[in-house]
Design a protein around this motif. Structure first.
Motif, mmCIF file in Angstrom:
data_model
loop_
_atom_site.group_PDB
_atom_site.id
_atom_site.type_symbol
_atom_site.label_atom_id
_atom_site.label_comp_id
_atom_site.label_asym_id
_atom_site.label_seq_id
_atom_site.Cartn_x
_atom_site.Cartn_y
_atom_site.Cartn_z
ATOM 1 N N VAL A 181 0.863 -1.184 0.000
ATOM 2 C CA VAL A 181 0.000 0.000 0.000
ATOM 3 C C VAL A 181 0.893 1.224 0.000
ATOM 4 N N ARG A 182 0.413 2.311 -0.623
ATOM 5 C CA ARG A 182 1.163 3.564 -0.654
ATOM 6 C C ARG A 182 0.205 4.717 -0.401
ATOM 7 N N THR A 183 0.692 5.740 0.260
ATOM 8 C CA THR A 183 -0.157 6.885 0.563
ATOM 9 C C THR A 183 -0.385 7.730 -0.684
ATOM 10 N N VAL A 184 -1.610 8.277 -0.792
ATOM 11 C CA VAL A 184 -2.007 9.106 -1.934
ATOM 12 C C VAL A 184 -2.346 10.529 -1.500
ATOM 13 N N ALA A 185 -3.056 10.680 -0.384
ATOM 14 C CA ALA A 185 -3.494 12.004 0.076
ATOM 15 C C ALA A 185 -3.748 11.950 1.572
ATOM 16 N N LYS A 186 -3.728 13.122 2.220
ATOM 17 C CA LYS A 186 -3.995 13.203 3.649
ATOM 18 C C LYS A 186 -5.462 13.543 3.912
ATOM 19 N N ASN A 187 -5.890 13.216 5.143
ATOM 20 C CA ASN A 187 -7.216 13.574 5.657
ATOM 21 C C ASN A 187 -8.334 13.089 4.736
ATOM 22 N N VAL A 188 -8.260 11.812 4.377
ATOM 23 C CA VAL A 188 -9.294 11.156 3.576
ATOM 24 C C VAL A 188 -9.708 9.891 4.308
ATOM 25 N N GLU A 189 -11.017 9.776 4.632
ATOM 26 C CA GLU A 189 -11.519 8.603 5.340
ATOM 27 C C GLU A 189 -12.676 7.972 4.568
ATOM 28 N N CYS A 190 -12.800 6.666 4.731
ATOM 29 C CA CYS A 190 -13.915 5.911 4.175
ATOM 30 C C CYS A 190 -14.124 6.206 2.690
ATOM 31 N N PRO A 191 -13.101 5.949 1.860
ATOM 32 C CA PRO A 191 -13.208 6.282 0.434
ATOM 33 C C PRO A 191 -14.195 5.390 -0.297
ATOM 34 N N SER A 192 -14.746 5.930 -1.359
ATOM 35 C CA SER A 192 -15.650 5.189 -2.242
ATOM 36 C C SER A 192 -15.335 5.601 -3.675
ATOM 37 N N LEU A 193 -14.855 4.648 -4.477
ATOM 38 C CA LEU A 193 -14.421 4.944 -5.835
ATOM 39 C C LEU A 193 -15.614 5.074 -6.771
ATOM 40 N N SER A 194 -15.587 6.094 -7.620
ATOM 41 C CA SER A 194 -16.685 6.349 -8.565
ATOM 42 C C SER A 194 -16.745 5.268 -9.632
ATOM 43 N N PRO A 195 -17.885 5.117 -10.307
ATOM 44 C CA PRO A 195 -18.007 4.110 -11.370
ATOM 45 C C PRO A 195 -16.983 4.278 -12.480
ATOM 46 N N ASP A 196 -16.544 5.518 -12.765
ATOM 47 C CA ASP A 196 -15.545 5.726 -13.821
ATOM 48 C C ASP A 196 -14.114 5.581 -13.316
ATOM 49 N N GLY A 197 -13.943 5.320 -12.013
ATOM 50 C CA GLY A 197 -12.630 5.098 -11.446
ATOM 51 C C GLY A 197 -11.764 6.333 -11.331
ATOM 52 N N ARG A 198 -12.344 7.518 -11.511
ATOM 53 C CA ARG A 198 -11.558 8.747 -11.519
ATOM 54 C C ARG A 198 -11.716 9.599 -10.270
ATOM 55 N N ARG A 199 -12.708 9.320 -9.471
ATOM 56 C CA ARG A 199 -13.002 10.166 -8.321
ATOM 57 C C ARG A 199 -13.212 9.312 -7.065
ATOM 58 N N ILE A 200 -12.923 9.902 -5.939
ATOM 59 C CA ILE A 200 -13.136 9.261 -4.640
ATOM 60 C C ILE A 200 -14.089 10.128 -3.828
ATOM 61 N N ALA A 201 -15.231 9.577 -3.448
ATOM 62 C CA ALA A 201 -16.083 10.241 -2.458
ATOM 63 C C ALA A 201 -15.600 9.811 -1.082
ATOM 64 N N PHE A 202 -15.580 10.740 -0.133
ATOM 65 C CA PHE A 202 -15.011 10.418 1.167
ATOM 66 C C PHE A 202 -15.526 11.377 2.228
ATOM 67 N N LYS A 203 -15.242 11.032 3.472
ATOM 68 C CA LYS A 203 -15.467 11.976 4.563
ATOM 69 C C LYS A 203 -14.103 12.430 5.064
ATOM 70 N N SER A 204 -14.031 13.667 5.541
ATOM 71 C CA SER A 204 -12.793 14.173 6.123
ATOM 72 C C SER A 204 -13.130 14.903 7.411
ATOM 73 N N ALA A 205 -12.247 14.770 8.377
ATOM 74 C CA ALA A 205 -12.458 15.426 9.664
ATOM 75 C C ALA A 205 -12.360 16.948 9.499
ATOM 76 N N VAL A 206 -13.319 17.657 10.065
ATOM 77 C CA VAL A 206 -13.319 19.122 9.989
ATOM 78 C C VAL A 206 -12.079 19.652 10.709
ATOM 79 N N ASP A 207 -11.286 20.462 10.004
ATOM 80 C CA ASP A 207 -10.036 20.998 10.534
ATOM 81 C C ASP A 207 -9.089 19.888 10.999
ATOM 82 N N GLY A 208 -9.251 18.694 10.409
ATOM 83 C CA GLY A 208 -8.405 17.570 10.776
ATOM 84 C C GLY A 208 -8.702 16.981 12.138
ATOM 85 N N ASP A 209 -9.812 17.373 12.746
ATOM 86 C CA ASP A 209 -10.149 16.957 14.102
ATOM 87 C C ASP A 209 -11.483 16.207 14.097
#
Length: 325
Positions: free
Chosen positions: A221-249
């Protein structure tokens, strides 16, 4: 992932043994089914979900995608979370004793084709688009580095080969381009790409949360981006829907957004309430997610994936949506 979330999940399990009176009037939209659900291959597009309605609480259910206010079909299966794709369904559920759980892997007729014991309280599940790969996340306690707080484990299985990764912690990690090992690695919220080899997930370490891309064959596994939780890949494979902690908290709640994988651009969605859920793509332009309405009861809402519009109630008394067809 929070202790509050874990306690809510455990509490929901305990409540399944208790008859609960809600004392509210239901509308026709809130009532459940006129038929039993026994297949993932019903005519026309469907949405599968976990019902939280009083008369079908915890049951796997289906509804017509173009008539979400219409009658529900409800299965005899009771689950803590559900998902389905490519003719394969999943049901995270109790297994006998109150503190024992499993992931039940379902065939197109909603029969249990395989059951895998889970060590921990189940919380997330996903299936690859062709139904071959299945993933799960559980909460666990007892890790020495975590001082008694809850941790997470995420695993997956290839139904074609039978190969299983019990925990992503066994994979080699690269953080910001450098090999990385640490005792506090936690993973959750797997989502699969279309090639049956790669996936995305959340990894936490050192107080930070990362979107990671995994390679099953290479066991990395390799890191791609910070502050991304519970990702969900779009049908076209180009986008990730996710939740992120407000202000990182996480104590401030979570905001839903969409990440463009090629540019790295993030688009906050129109839902401004805190959403502690792994979002689901109901179509290429629509994100579905659950918002609690009361203890043990939620509604499925939708919001456009491009940041426009406004949240819309889709299915009352429901959670854990998955688009079929």
């Amino acid at each position: 992932m929070t202790r509050r979330t874990v306690l809510a999940v455990v509490g929901a399990v305990v409540l399944t043994t208790v008859a609960v009176g809600y004392g509210v009037l239901t509308t026709a939209r809130d009532r459940t089914t006129v038929a039993a659900a026994n297949t993932l291959s019903l005519t026309g597009p469907r949405i599968m979900f976990r019902s939280t309605a009083p008369d079908s609480k915890g049951h796997l259910a289906l509804i017509a995608k173009d008539d979400p206010a219409g009658p529900r079909s409800v299965s005899a299966l009771t689950c803590l979370r559900v998902y389905a794709a490519g003719g394969t369904g999943t049901c995270l559920r109790q297994d006998g004793a109150l503190t024992t759980f499993q992931i039940a892997i379902l065939d197109p007729s909603l029969n249990v084709a395989k059951a895998i014991p889970l060590v921990g309280v189940p919380n997330r599940t996903r299936v690859s688009g062709d139904g071959r790969l299945v993933a799960w996340t559980v909460f666990v306690a007892g890790d020495s580095y975590n001082h008694g707080r809850f941790s997470t484990r995420a695993g997956l299985i290839d139904l074609g080969s039978g190969d299983m990764v019990d925990s992503l912690e066994f994979l080699s990690v690269t953080l910001d381009g450098q090999p990385y090992t640490a005792p506090d690695l936690n993973f959750w919220g797997i989502t699969f790409t279309a090639d049956d080899n790669h996936f995305y997930a959340t990894m936490s370490t050192g107080g930070h949360r990362y979107l990671v891309e995994g390679d099953i064959a290479a066991k990395t596994v390799r890191t791609v981006a910070k502050n991304v939780e519970c990702p969900s890949l779009s049908p076209d494979g180009r986008r990730i829907a996710f939740k992120s902690a407000v202000d990182g908290d996480p104590a401030k709640g979570w905001r839903l957004s969409v990440l463009d994988l090629s540019s790295g651009a993030r688009t906050p969605l129109a839902e401004t309430r805190s959403v502690d859920d792994q979002p689901a793509w109901l179509d290429p332009n629509t994100i579905g997610y659950a918002v609690p309405r009361a203890a043990g009861d939620s509604d499925v809402w939708t919001v456009p994936a491009d940041g426009s519009g406004a949240p819309r109630l889709l299915i009352p008394h429901a959670e854990s949506p998955a688009a079929l067809g």
